[in-house]
Design an enzyme around this catalytic site. Structure first.
Site, PDB file in Angstrom:
ATOM      1  CB  SER A  34      -6.118   3.270   7.977  1.00  0.00           C
ATOM      2  OG  SER A  34      -5.278   3.799   6.982  1.00  0.00           O
TER       3      SER A  34
ATOM      4  CG  ASP B 210      -2.859   7.341  -1.169  1.00  0.00           C
ATOM      5  OD1 ASP B 210      -3.156   8.402  -1.745  1.00  0.00           O
ATOM      6  OD2 ASP B 210      -2.971   7.179   0.058  1.00  0.00           O
TER       7      ASP B 210
ATOM      8  CG  ASP C 134      -0.469  -0.679   5.387  1.00  0.00           C
ATOM      9  OD1 ASP C 134      -0.804  -1.770   5.887  1.00  0.00           O
ATOM     10  OD2 ASP C 134      -1.272   0.137   4.915  1.00  0.00           O
TER      11      ASP C 134
ATOM     12  NE  ARG D 136      -0.463   9.311  -0.371  1.00  0.00           N
ATOM     13  CZ  ARG D 136      -0.313   9.367   0.941  1.00  0.00           C
ATOM     14  NH1 ARG D 136       0.504  10.256   1.467  1.00  0.00           N
ATOM     15  NH2 ARG D 136      -0.948   8.538   1.736  1.00  0.00           N
TER      16      ARG D 136
END
Ligand code: ARG
Length: 434
Positions: A202, A152, A43, A123
């Protein structure tokens, strides 16, 4: 109460957001510099090209090492090859262990009773580092590669928006609507290397655990194939002999393993190794995402599973019943906030204050047995223990006066007995219902 100065700053930043949006609408804004959280994965690699082409922006990439055990130098090299203006590799592993994982241990953080929030915890730290770089570089935009389906995006948007009000937050993957196959195809046309693993799953990892999504796993009824896991051996291939591990805690945080004192990060890595080789730490559950979707999630979090189990057990030895039961509610609220992107909400700080105070006596050690994927606490001891084997003993005379129990039960059950005798007598018990 906000001071006048704070109100003025707040109004100014709110104004800036409006202006930015206006300019954007008119299509006149040329953002100079963007800071992109770069993992080296599919990504965010595609994003570099996309930002250069569609936004004509200078891209500054930041790769934050939170113990994902990926090649950070390779990510840096890849970013540079893709033509970024500047790249930062930040080793935040120690900070992550001390300031993010340790509070999660104190809070027994397991989302929906299963997930040690290994991704969620990283995060706010990555967002913090992005903001630091953006301020240093005078960047106007903060970019992340999250989709519009996941958690996220919520975590990044809220943390970035809180730490850097006025800076634009850009999430192109949320807008461009490419499927994963289309993305892989686009990557190929741009000469971006796509690993075999990325084609299949992923993956997101931190030292607290590895999350595996996509591919075969999207069918909730498919057992995860063995190649989904990297940190844990298949339980059936684990050693035939159980392994015991003793974890020492001081004021709620682990400080030593099997008698050897270790710094936070080393300790977590060591437990990852020990639990992983015994097949302990695999998690497969249905999870409620913040945006309302249910998803099938597969994780391997060997250290987290072991340390959290040990910590919870020790708390029960040293805390009063009132503390144990009340803290379970606080813990549930804490993990919900941390999962749901509200790390910087003041309620989390309020809960942290309670939790930190509650940990003062959580000192002692817990021994666990690991065997072919299972784990079991088999012993614990603490200088602060409220468990007294002499008091609870059935065989000897102790200072626990059994005669008192009769009176205690008389009062403890008073209302229950009253209710039941009324019921028996055929009288309607009073209820709150109309
Ligand atoms: N569901 C987890 C969370 O929201 C893990 C997300 C993992 N992300 C990934 N790209 N595989 O925290």
């Amino acid at each position: 109460m906000l001071s006048n100065k704070k109100v003025a700053t707040f109004k100014n930043s709110a104004l800036k957001v409006c202006e930015t949006n206006l300019h954007k609408k008119r299509g006149t804004l040329m953002l100079e510099k963007f800071v992109l959280a770069y993992s080296g994965g599919l990504d965010t690699s595609v994003l570099i090209k996309y930002l250069q082409e569609k936004y004509n922006a200078q891209v500054i990439t930041v790769t934050v090492d939170v113990g994902q055990q990926e090649d950070i130098a390779a990510a840096e090299e890849k970013a540079k090859k893709l033509g970024v203006t500047k790249h930062y590799s930040i080793d935040a592993k120690e900070e992550f262990a001390k300031d993010y994982i340790f509070p999660a241990i104190k809070a027994n953080a397991l989302y929906e009773g299963k997930y040690p929030i290994s991704t969620a915890l990283s995060r706010p730290l990555i967002a913090k580092k992005m903001v630091e770089i953006a301020e240093k570089e005078g960047a106007t935009g903060l970019v992340h590669g999250c989709t519009g389906r996941g958690n996220d995006q919520v975590r990044f948007d809220i943390t970035l928006g809180s730490l850097a009000p006025g800076k634009q937050i850009i999430a192109p993957v949320r807008e461009w609507g490419l499927t994963r196959e289309e993305e892989i195809a686009y990557a190929k046309t741009k000469g971006i290397h796509v690993s075999e693993a990325a084609k299949k799953y992923s993956i997101d990892a931190s030292v607290w655990g590895r999350a595996i999504e996509c591919g075969l796993l999207e069918d909730a009824n498919n057992a995860p194939p063995d190649d989904a896991y990297e940190w844990t051996v298949a339980p059936e291939k684990a050693p035939d002999k159980p392994e015991t591990i003793t974890i020492q805690f001081e004021a709620g945080v682990p400080v030593a393993v099997n008698g050897k004192e270790m710094a936070p990060l080393d300790l977590i890595m060591e437990v990852n190794k020990i639990a992983g080789r015994n097949g302990v730490g695999r998690i497969d559950h249905i999870e409620d995402r913040i945006v309302g979707l249910k998803s099938r999630e597969v994780y391997e979090c060997p250290a987290a599973v072991v340390i959290l189990e040990a910590h919870k057990d020790l708390e029960k030895m040293v805390m009063t019943r009132h503390e144990v039961l009340f803290k379970q509610q606080v813990d549930a609220q804490w993990v919900f906030l941390a999962y749901a992107g509200l790390w910087v909400d003041p309620l989390k700080d309020d809960l942290d204050a309670f939790i930190n105070r509650s940990q003062e006596n959580v000192t002692g050690e817990v021994t666990l047995k690991l065997y072919k994927g299972s784990l079991q606490v088999v012993g614990r001891q603490s200088p602060m223990s409220l468990y007294d084997k002499n008091l609870a003993n059935y065989n000897i005379k102790t200072s626990f006066n059994q005669a008192y129990s009769k009176g205690f039960i008389e009062l403890w059950g008073l209302q229950t007995r009253m209710y039941n005798s009324l019921k028996k007598a055929g009288e309607k018990p009073k209820t709150n219902k109309p």
